[in-house]
Scaffold this motif. Structure first.
Motif, short mmCIF file in Angstrom:
data_model
loop_
_atom_site.label_atom_id
_atom_site.label_comp_id
_atom_site.label_asym_id
_atom_site.label_seq_id
_atom_site.Cartn_x
_atom_site.Cartn_y
_atom_site.Cartn_z
N LEU A 172 45.16 34.92 -13.11
CA LEU A 172 44.20 36.02 -13.27
C LEU A 172 44.93 37.33 -13.45
CD1 LEU A 172 42.54 36.99 -9.85
CD2 LEU A 172 44.59 35.61 -10.01
N ASN A 173 44.25 38.25 -14.13
CA ASN A 173 44.73 39.62 -14.32
C ASN A 173 46.11 39.68 -14.97
OD1 ASN A 173 42.41 40.70 -13.25
ND2 ASN A 173 43.26 41.06 -11.22
N LEU A 174 46.40 38.77 -15.89
CA LEU A 174 47.70 38.81 -16.56
C LEU A 174 47.82 40.01 -17.49
CD1 LEU A 174 48.28 35.03 -17.38
CD2 LEU A 174 49.34 36.40 -15.58
N THR A 175 46.75 40.74 -17.70
CA THR A 175 46.79 41.99 -18.45
C THR A 175 47.49 43.09 -17.67
OG1 THR A 175 44.62 42.53 -17.52
CG2 THR A 175 44.67 41.53 -19.71
N GLU A 176 47.50 42.98 -16.34
CA GLU A 176 47.88 44.11 -15.49
C GLU A 176 49.35 44.05 -15.08
OE1 GLU A 176 45.55 46.42 -15.38
OE2 GLU A 176 44.38 44.96 -16.52
N TRP A 177 50.12 45.00 -15.56
CA TRP A 177 51.53 45.15 -15.23
C TRP A 177 51.80 46.59 -14.81
CZ3 TRP A 177 55.67 41.52 -16.37
CH2 TRP A 177 55.21 40.29 -16.87
N GLN A 178 52.98 46.83 -14.27
CA GLN A 178 53.46 48.19 -14.08
C GLN A 178 54.68 48.38 -14.97
OE1 GLN A 178 54.21 49.07 -9.93
NE2 GLN A 178 52.19 49.96 -9.68
N TYR A 179 54.70 49.52 -15.67
CA TYR A 179 55.83 49.92 -16.50
C TYR A 179 56.28 51.29 -16.03
CZ TYR A 179 53.56 46.35 -19.38
OH TYR A 179 52.96 45.19 -19.82
N GLY A 180 57.57 51.51 -16.08
CA GLY A 180 58.07 52.82 -15.67
C GLY A 180 59.49 53.04 -16.14
N LEU A 181 59.98 54.25 -15.96
CA LEU A 181 61.33 54.59 -16.38
C LEU A 181 62.36 53.90 -15.50
CD1 LEU A 181 60.85 58.41 -17.05
CD2 LEU A 181 60.94 56.57 -18.74
N ALA A 182 63.36 53.32 -16.14
CA ALA A 182 64.42 52.62 -15.42
C ALA A 182 65.72 52.73 -16.20
CB ALA A 182 64.05 51.15 -15.20
N SER A 183 66.84 52.65 -15.49
CA SER A 183 68.14 52.62 -16.15
C SER A 183 68.35 51.23 -16.73
CB SER A 183 69.25 52.98 -15.18
OG SER A 183 69.24 52.12 -14.04
N ILE A 184 69.11 51.14 -17.82
CA ILE A 184 69.24 49.86 -18.51
C ILE A 184 70.65 49.29 -18.48
CG2 ILE A 184 67.24 50.21 -19.99
CD1 ILE A 184 69.03 51.18 -22.18
N LYS A 185 71.68 50.12 -18.25
CA LYS A 185 73.03 49.59 -18.08
C LYS A 185 73.09 48.80 -16.78
CE LYS A 185 77.88 51.04 -17.75
NZ LYS A 185 78.80 52.22 -17.74
N PHE A 186 72.65 49.41 -15.71
CA PHE A 186 72.36 48.71 -14.46
C PHE A 186 70.87 48.86 -14.25
CE2 PHE A 186 71.69 49.50 -9.79
CZ PHE A 186 71.64 48.16 -9.44
N ARG A 187 70.15 47.74 -14.16
CA ARG A 187 68.69 47.78 -14.12
C ARG A 187 68.19 48.26 -12.76
NH1 ARG A 187 66.35 42.63 -17.53
NH2 ARG A 187 67.48 43.03 -19.48
N TRP A 188 67.56 49.46 -12.79
CA TRP A 188 67.11 50.05 -11.52
C TRP A 188 66.04 51.09 -11.82
CZ3 TRP A 188 68.32 47.84 -7.10
CH2 TRP A 188 68.04 48.50 -5.91
N ASN A 189 65.01 51.14 -10.99
CA ASN A 189 63.95 52.13 -11.16
C ASN A 189 64.48 53.54 -10.89
OD1 ASN A 189 62.14 50.05 -11.60
ND2 ASN A 189 61.53 49.94 -9.46
N VAL A 190 64.22 54.46 -11.81
CA VAL A 190 64.62 55.85 -11.57
C VAL A 190 63.38 56.64 -11.13
CG1 VAL A 190 66.71 55.95 -12.95
CG2 VAL A 190 64.51 56.23 -14.09
N SER A 191 62.92 56.33 -9.94
CA SER A 191 61.75 56.97 -9.36
C SER A 191 62.19 57.87 -8.21
CB SER A 191 60.78 55.89 -8.86
OG SER A 191 61.43 55.05 -7.93
N GLY A 192 61.21 58.40 -7.49
CA GLY A 192 61.50 59.15 -6.27
C GLY A 192 62.43 60.33 -6.50
N THR A 193 63.46 60.42 -5.68
CA THR A 193 64.35 61.59 -5.72
C THR A 193 65.14 61.68 -7.02
OG1 THR A 193 65.84 60.27 -4.33
CG2 THR A 193 64.61 62.04 -3.27
N TYR A 194 65.31 60.58 -7.73
CA TYR A 194 65.97 60.67 -9.04
C TYR A 194 65.23 61.65 -9.96
CZ TYR A 194 68.73 56.52 -7.83
OH TYR A 194 69.59 55.62 -7.22
N GLN A 195 63.91 61.76 -9.80
CA GLN A 195 63.11 62.68 -10.60
C GLN A 195 62.84 63.99 -9.86
OE1 GLN A 195 62.41 61.92 -13.72
NE2 GLN A 195 62.95 59.76 -13.68
N GLN A 196 62.68 63.90 -8.55
CA GLN A 196 62.31 65.10 -7.79
C GLN A 196 63.41 66.16 -7.79
OE1 GLN A 196 61.35 62.90 -4.27
NE2 GLN A 196 59.14 63.05 -4.61
#
Length: 673
Positions: A246-270
């Motif tokens: 169910l709900n295979l339409t629903e994902w989360q997408y966001g900015l992340a680094s690609i050389k080392f895969r990691w979410n650039v959220s939180g203080t990386y943006q603040q």
């Protein structure tokens, strides 16, 4: 566990018999194993493709969040308040929301008691903070590696209990018997990766009364992805066995680094880093956000807000909101073919002029930075004061943020949908329990950190139900071969057919097949969606599925047999997601969650980006429904089901006590789906 031999198509294969087979070794799977033993079910076997190789041990963010009931402070909270927060995100069943809220404190305290270092104050209070889509302060964190520490501490507990773990075994097929509502799981077939070069001799059979599937989300679907590169998921294995989703339409997408895969959220943006783009060869560097924002204050504030409004959200595009940045990054990388970086070495400048001027930021950003005492220096210096672990994390992977920019893209990060489960996390295929991200408990909008809580709660619920209702063995060693014979024959036959393509001069190699699939999904079915493109993607994906059935590919050697089965399940999962998106768009579904539905006839537009960015607003009525998907070996079925409401509080203690003592609590609600 008992080890024997079994004869299939004239060959002998190892057969491992156990009461409950747990596939996967992430935090959800290990928590289920721990609770099963604590409930007295000891004949369990954990089978994992690579111990420590999953998302739990290899993913996080600047401050990875665990979401649970508020446990300290004067602000009021209750399990019903939390359940409504989860339910109000849309397309989520209310009874599941109530369970995840109710058991959140129990499973959080379990993690704290086994040593996960969640911070508390001098009075023992686990103080919380607000995360995205969170009206309270329910979030907590053990730092960038919260799920990693959960995994490490749970693994210690499971090993101390003496549970056997088979490492290097990848499940390629689930074994089921019966049809329709009587279908049930009885085991699985895996490839022993230590013997991969031996072809058919690498196959291993498992017989089990119950199968717990804790293999994470289908991270292998997308080219631009923050999932660990080797994490592909196994959703397609369950879909091919008849498990509904169910709900295979629903994902989360966001900015992340690609050389080392990691979410650039939180203080990386603040800390408000500089956004730069370059040509593919690194030349022609420019601060591209300057071209699309009306003022420095708007731009700097949007970057700051990207921290805790990290997932792409179409509601946060207009008026130069934080998700406007995701679209601009998409334009640079996908449309223009350029590369985008975060640069922490220098402050952003405004159209070639002066660098960062804090006083021009809007109050939400300025006040936060002022209270944090970081109205100074470069983004790197601010990050060093606010969150030094965020710098150390990249340094551990050979990236010095003080010396080099960080390449990023808009990446697939989490699947909110997944396999269907009832309130005990049991699939429509009886005796199969999908837990963790592979289970689709989440709806459209979920507070950050709910995935970690859901995995722990799901593991506990599955263990509890197995211990209470499925403790007895019903499939004997003698009847197993007769019952599972057709499924065994089919899986071994597929392996034989694939091995027949070893060193063939014809057909595409498996890697090209997978790269084509992943590129298609990132281009057509990620955070930017278009009905015409989905139609095209479906046709291409169906052609791939038919090609894999006709063995129109080649393998370099027998050790690549596993890649055939990986591509097979990824291809089916791709079709499941695309059919679900197509059904959603056919019902006039619009932009919501973490994707924008572009439409030439759309009623809204982003004029500053051009006429091609007209889009459909959300059809809010569809939040009252979940979209189910099921595959029956030939046909893809989708159907809409009204969400179940949050159960009303009619739980009189004496009635609950009687229901619990008589085990009615398990019987009365086991069929909620």
């Amino acid at each position: 566990m008992e080890e024997k031999q079994i004869i299939i198509r004239g060959r002998s294969y190892p057969l491992f018999r156990c009461h409950t087979l747990i596939v996967g070794s992430g935090a959800a799977a290990l928590n289920c194993a721990y609770h099963l033993v604590s409930f007295g079910v000891r004949d369990i076997l954990v089978v994992t493709e690579r111990l420590g190789g999953g998302v739990s041990n290899n993913s996080g963010s600047d401050k990875q969040t665990y979401y649970k009931l508020s446990l300290f402070g004067e602000g009021q909270d209750s399990v019903y308040d939390m359940a409504r927060t989860l339910f109000n995100g849309g397309a989520m069943h209310g009874d599941i929301a109530l369970i995840e809220a109710t058991l959140s404190a129990q499973e959080f305290y379990h993690l704290a008691q086994i040593g996960v270092p969640f911070p508390h104050n001098a009075f023992g209070g686990y103080v919380g903070y607000k995360t995205d889509h969170d009206p309270k302060q329910r979030a907590t964190s053990a730092g960038p590696w919260t799920s990693n520490q959960m995994y490490q501490k749970l693994l210690i507990q499971v090993r101390q209990q003496g549970t056997e773990i088979l490492d290097g075994f990848e499940v390629i097929s689930l074994l089921t018997v019966g049809e329709g509502e009587q279908k049930r799981a009885v085991g699985a077939i895996a490839i022993d990766k230590n013997k991969a070069s031996s072809g058919l001799d690498s196959l291993v059979v498992f017989q089990a009364e119950n199968v717990v599937l804790g293999t994470g989300g289908p991270g292998g679907l997308y080219q631009t992805s923050v999932y660990p590169k080797d994490h592909l998921g196994s959703t397609g294995v369950a879909l091919e066995a008849g498990a509904a989703a169910l709900n295979l339409t629903e994902w989360q997408y966001g900015l992340a680094s690609i050389k080392f895969r990691w979410n650039v959220s939180g203080t990386y943006q603040q800390v408000i880093p500089r956004y730069i783009s370059t040509a593919a060869d690194g030349s022609d560097e420019r601060e591209f956000l300057n071209e699309s924002f009306p003022s420095f204050g708007k731009m700097g504030t949007a970057i700051f807000l990207k921290g805790y409004q990290w997932p792409f959200d179409p509601r946060k595009i207009e008026n130069y909101g934080s998700s406007y940045i995701d679209l601009l990054v998409y334009q640079e990388t996908v449309v223009k073919g350029r590369r985008v970086f975060l640069d922490f070495r220098r402050n952003p400048a405004w159209k070639g002029g002066a660098e960062l001027r804090f006083e021009e930021l809007e109050s939400e950003a300025y006040d936060y930075l002022h209270k944090s005492a970081v109205l100074f220096g470069t983004p790197y210096e601010r990050l060093q004061k606010m969150n030094p672990m965020a710098i150390q994390l990249y340094a551990q992977h050979g990236i010095d943020l003080a010396q080099e920019p960080l390449e990023i893209a808009v990446c697939a990060q989490h699947c909110n949908g997944g396999l269907l489960g009832n309130i005990w996390w049991e699939s429509n295929v009886k005796h199969l329990f999908p837990i963790g991200e592979v289970n689709g408990t989440h709806g459209v909008y979920r507070p950050g950190g709910t995935a970690l809580n859901s995995g722990q709660v799901g593991g506990y619920r599955a263990a509890q139900y197995i211990a209470e209702c499925y403790r007895e063995s019903t499939v004997t060693a003698e009847s197993f071969l007769e019952l599972a014979g057709p499924a065994l024959e089919r899986s071994v036959g597929l392996a034989e057919g694939a091995l027949g393509r070893v060193a063939s001069p014809n057909g595409r190699i498996w890697l090209e097949f997978r790269e084509e699939l992943q590129a298609r999904m990132s281009r057509m079915a990620a955070h930017i969606r278009d009905a015409a493109q989905i139609e095209r993607a479906l046709a291409e994906a169906q052609a791939q599925w038919e090609a894999i059935h006709r063995f129109e590919f080649r393998l370099e050697d027998p050790a690549r047999l596993i890649e055939y089965f990986r591509d097979r399940q990824l291809c089916l999962t791709q079709l499941a997601v695309l059919h679900s998106i197509h059904a959603y768009l056919q019902r006039q579904g619009g932009s919501r969650g973490s994707y924008l539905v572009v439409d030439p006839q759309g009623s809204a537009s982003l004029e500053q980006l051009g006429p091609e960015w007209r889009f459909r607003p959300e059809n809010a009525e569809l939040r009252q429904w979940v979209l189910q998907y099921q595959f029956d070996s030939r046909t893809h079925h989708t159907a809409w089901e009204a969400v179940r409401p949050v159960p009303e509080d009619h739980f009189w203690f004496e009635n609950v006590w009687r229901s619990y003592v008589n085990k009615e609590v398990f019987r009365d609600s086991a069929d909620s789906r």
